[in-house]
Design an enzyme around this catalytic site. Structure first.
Site, PDB file in Angstrom:
ATOM      1  N   LYS A 170       0.793  -1.230  -0.163  1.00 44.47           N
ATOM      2  CA  LYS A 170      -0.051   0.041  -0.038  1.00 44.47           C
ATOM      3  C   LYS A 170       0.853   1.366  -0.126  1.00 44.47           C
ATOM      4  O   LYS A 170       0.221   2.328  -0.267  1.00 44.47           O
ATOM      5  CB  LYS A 170      -0.892   0.187   1.199  1.00 44.47           C
ATOM      6  N   LYS A 187      -8.170 -10.698   1.960  1.00 46.06           N
ATOM      7  CA  LYS A 187      -8.823 -10.669   3.372  1.00 46.06           C
ATOM      8  C   LYS A 187      -9.859 -10.324   3.885  1.00 46.06           C
ATOM      9  O   LYS A 187      -9.988  -9.335   3.315  1.00 46.06           O
ATOM     10  CB  LYS A 187      -7.207 -10.473   4.057  1.00 46.06           C
ATOM     11  N   LYS A 232     -11.367  -4.375   7.925  1.00 45.26           N
ATOM     12  CA  LYS A 232     -12.225  -3.528   8.354  1.00 45.26           C
ATOM     13  C   LYS A 232     -12.307  -2.362   7.322  1.00 45.26           C
ATOM     14  O   LYS A 232     -13.058  -1.627   7.331  1.00 45.26           O
ATOM     15  CB  LYS A 232     -11.367  -2.978   9.518  1.00 45.26           C
TER      16      LYS A 232
HETATM   17  P1  TYM Z   1      -5.620  -5.131  12.968  1.00 41.49           P
HETATM   18  O1  TYM Z   1      -6.269  -3.952  13.870  1.00 41.49           O
HETATM   19  O2  TYM Z   1      -5.502  -5.130  11.519  1.00 41.49           O
HETATM   20  O3  TYM Z   1      -6.361  -6.441  13.347  1.00 41.49           O
HETATM   21  C1  TYM Z   1      -6.476  -7.087  14.787  1.00 41.49           C
HETATM   22  C2  TYM Z   1      -6.129  -8.308  14.941  1.00 41.49           C
HETATM   23  O4  TYM Z   1      -7.133  -9.039  14.026  1.00 41.49           O
HETATM   24  C3  TYM Z   1      -6.265  -9.927  13.115  1.00 41.49           C
HETATM   25  N1  TYM Z   1      -7.129 -10.241  12.014  1.00 41.49           N
HETATM   26  C4  TYM Z   1      -7.489 -11.228  11.232  1.00 41.49           C
HETATM   27  N2  TYM Z   1      -7.461 -12.548  11.604  1.00 41.49           N
HETATM   28  C5  TYM Z   1      -8.040 -13.422  10.835  1.00 41.49           C
HETATM   29  N3  TYM Z   1      -8.767 -13.208   9.439  1.00 41.49           N
HETATM   30  C6  TYM Z   1      -8.731 -11.726   9.169  1.00 41.49           C
HETATM   31  N4  TYM Z   1      -9.453 -11.619   8.054  1.00 41.49           N
HETATM   32  C7  TYM Z   1      -8.227 -10.816   9.987  1.00 41.49           C
HETATM   33  N5  TYM Z   1      -8.300  -9.560  10.186  1.00 41.49           N
HETATM   34  C8  TYM Z   1      -7.509  -8.962  11.158  1.00 41.49           C
HETATM   35  C9  TYM Z   1      -4.888  -9.599  13.071  1.00 41.49           C
HETATM   36  O5  TYM Z   1      -4.148 -10.160  12.662  1.00 41.49           O
HETATM   37  C10 TYM Z   1      -4.664  -8.887  14.305  1.00 41.49           C
HETATM   38  O6  TYM Z   1      -4.163  -9.727  15.312  1.00 41.49           O
HETATM   39  N6  TYM Z   1      -0.778  -3.948  13.789  1.00 41.49           N
HETATM   40  C11 TYM Z   1      -1.878  -4.662  14.269  1.00 41.49           C
HETATM   41  C12 TYM Z   1      -2.160  -4.154  15.592  1.00 41.49           C
HETATM   42  C13 TYM Z   1      -1.226  -3.923  16.737  1.00 41.49           C
HETATM   43  C14 TYM Z   1      -0.723  -4.865  17.408  1.00 41.49           C
HETATM   44  C15 TYM Z   1       0.139  -4.450  18.428  1.00 41.49           C
HETATM   45  C16 TYM Z   1      -0.954  -6.296  17.519  1.00 41.49           C
HETATM   46  C17 TYM Z   1      -0.579  -2.824  17.155  1.00 41.49           C
HETATM   47  N7  TYM Z   1       0.285  -2.913  17.846  1.00 41.49           N
HETATM   48  C18 TYM Z   1       1.089  -5.197  19.140  1.00 41.49           C
HETATM   49  C19 TYM Z   1      -0.111  -7.043  18.317  1.00 41.49           C
HETATM   50  C20 TYM Z   1       0.758  -6.437  19.081  1.00 41.49           C
HETATM   51  C21 TYM Z   1      -3.103  -4.441  13.404  1.00 41.49           C
HETATM   52  O7  TYM Z   1      -3.128  -3.774  12.441  1.00 41.49           O
HETATM   53  O8  TYM Z   1      -4.021  -5.493  13.855  1.00 41.49           O
END
Ligand code: TYM
Length: 325
Positions: A108, A189, A192
Site C-alpha cells: 500500500k 482477506k 475493516k
Molecule cells: P488489526 O487491527 O488489523 O487486526 C487486529 C487483529 O485481528 C487479526 N485479523 C485477522 N485474523 C484473521 N482473519 C482476518 N481476516 C483478520 N483481520 C485481522 C490481526 O491479525 C490482528 O491480530 N498491527 C496490528 C495491531 C497492533 C498489534 C500491536 C498487534 C498494534 N500493536 C501489538 C499485536 C501486538 C493490526 O493492525 O491489527
C-alpha cells in the site's frame, strides 16, 4: 505464567476476521495486556469523529470480553506516552531496508510519495507496544506474523547493543481461522478498511444482517462442500469460519454438509456465527450506551500500563547513555 499481549486498531468496525483470528484467543490472565492501538489509526488521514467512534467500539468489545479483569489490562495506546517514546528509540535501531520489506508497506505504500512517514514506521510502533511490557506471547492473525518477527529482530538487536533489556516475544497464530477471507471476494482477506461491505461481517451488526451476508456469500457452481482453498476458496472460507467457532473440525463439517446443498450449508454456518458471537455482541452494544464507564476502564488500565511501561523506557534510555536526573 506467560504474559500475553495484543492490540487492535480502531480503523473501522470490528470484523468477524478480527474476532476469529485474534480476539477469541485473548484471555484475561494475570499480567496480560490488551489495548486499542489508536495511534496506529492515524497513519492514514481519518475524520476525527470516525477515529473517536472506532476507538469506543473497539474498547467496548475488549471490555465485553472481560479482558480488563483478573489482573489483565485494557487501555488506549494514546493514553500511555511511553509507546510513542519507545517507538522513537526503536526507530533508531530499525533499518530502512527491513521496514521497506514489510508486506503491508509494499502493498500500500511503496512508490507513493504522499504516504505518511507514520505508515512506513508503523511496525516499529507495534514493536514498541510489545517490548514495553515484556510480553512472552503475541496472539495475532496470520497477517501480523511478519510484524512480530520484526519485533523479535529489533529486540535481539537492541539487547545486543545495550544489554539484556527486552523479552523476545513469540507470535501465537491460530491453527484454524488465522486468515478469514472476504465473503464476496474469498481470495482477499476480510478487512475493516474495505470497500466491499457485503464481504465483511461485523461483530456488532444485527444478527439478521449477518445471516444475509452469509446467504449471499460467493461460492462456486459444483454444489459440493469440500475443503479445497485453491479451487473452492469461498466454500473453504466458510468451513474455516464454522470450524473456528464451533470447535468441530473442517472435515467433520464438510462431511456432514457434503451433499446438503450450498443454501443449507450457508444457513448452518450463519447460525454458528450468530450464536457464538451473540454474548459479546449484546454486551458490547450495551456498553456502548455508557461511554463514560468504558473510558473509566481505559483510564484505570492506562495507569497500570504506564507503571509497567515507564521503567522500561527509562532502562533503555539509561543503557543508551542518556543521563538520569
Ligand atoms: P488489526 O487491527 O488489523 O487486526 C487486529 C487483529 O485481528 C487479526 N485479523 C485477522 N485474523 C484473521 N482473519 C482476518 N481476516 C483478520 N483481520 C485481522 C490481526 O491479525 C490482528 O491480530 N498491527 C496490528 C495491531 C497492533 C498489534 C500491536 C498487534 C498494534 N500493536 C501489538 C499485536 C501486538 C493490526 O493492525 O491489527
Amino acid at each position: 505464567m506467560d504474559q500475553a499481549l495484543s492490540f487492535i486498531q480502531p480503523t473501522g468496525h470490528v470484523t468477524l476476521g478480527n474476532y476469529i483470528g485474534a480476539l477469541s484467543h485473548w484471555k484475561p490472565t494475570p499480567g496480560s495486556v490488551f489495548g486499542v492501538c489508536d495511534l496506529h489509526a492515524i497513519t492514514v488521514e481519518r475524520p476525527p469523529e470516525a477515529l473517536h467512534a472506532g476507538i469506543m467500539e473497539v474498547l467496548s468489545v475488549l471490555v465485553a470480553l472481560d479482558l480488563h479483569t483478573n489482573g489483565s489490562l485494557v487501555f488506549l495506546q494514546s493514553g500511555v506516552p511511553a509507546h510513542a517514546e519507545m517507538a522513537w528509540l526503536l526507530e533508531c535501531v530499525a533499518h530502512m531496508g527491513e521496514l521497506s520489506r514489510m508486506t503491508q508497506f509494499k502493498a500500500k505504500g511503496r512508490g507513493n510519495d504522499a504516504v505518511s512517514v507514520g505508515f512506513f514506521a508503523y511496525p516499529v510502533l507495534m514493536a514498541a507496544d510489545i517490548l514495553l511490557y515484556d510480553a512472552a506471547t503475541v496472539p495475532v492473525g496470520e497477517d501480523q506474523k511478519q510484524h512480530v518477527e520484526l519485533t523479535r529482530d529489533l529486540a535481539l538487536r537492541a539487547n545486543n547493543r545495550y544489554g539484556d533489556i527486552f523479552t523476545v516475544p513469540d507470535p501465537v497464530i491460530p491453527t484454524v481461522g488465522a486468515r478469514i477471507m472476504s465473503l464476496r471476494t474469498p481470495t482477499d482477506k476480510m478487512s475493516k478498511s474495505t470497500d466491499d461491505p457485503d464481504g465483511t461481517v461485523l461483530l456488532l451488526e444485527p444478527a439478521d444482517k449477518i445471516r444475509k451476508k452469509f446467504l449471499s456469500a460467493v461460492t462456486d457452481s459444483d454444489n459440493e462442500v469440500v475443503y479445497d482453498p485453491e479451487h473452492k476458496p469461498g466454500i473453504s472460507n466458510l468451513l474455516e469460519i464454522a470450524a473456528a467457532l464451533s470447535g468441530e473440525d473442517r472435515d467433520a463439517w464438510a462431511q456432514r454438509h457434503r451433499t446438503s446443498g450450498y443454501g443449507a450449508f450457508k444457513r448452518a454456518v450463519a447460525e454458528v456465527v450468530v450464536e457464538s458471537t451473540a454474548p459479546v455482541r449484546q454486551r458490547a452494544n450495551d456498553l456502548l450506551a455508557h461511554p463514560d464507564a468504558l473510558l473509566a476502564v481505559a483510564k484505570s488500565g492506562q495507569e497500570s500500563a504506564a507503571r509497567r511501561a515507564n521503567p522500561k523506557v527509562a532502562r533503555l534510555k539509561q543503557a543508551m547513555g542518556f543521563p538520569t536526573a
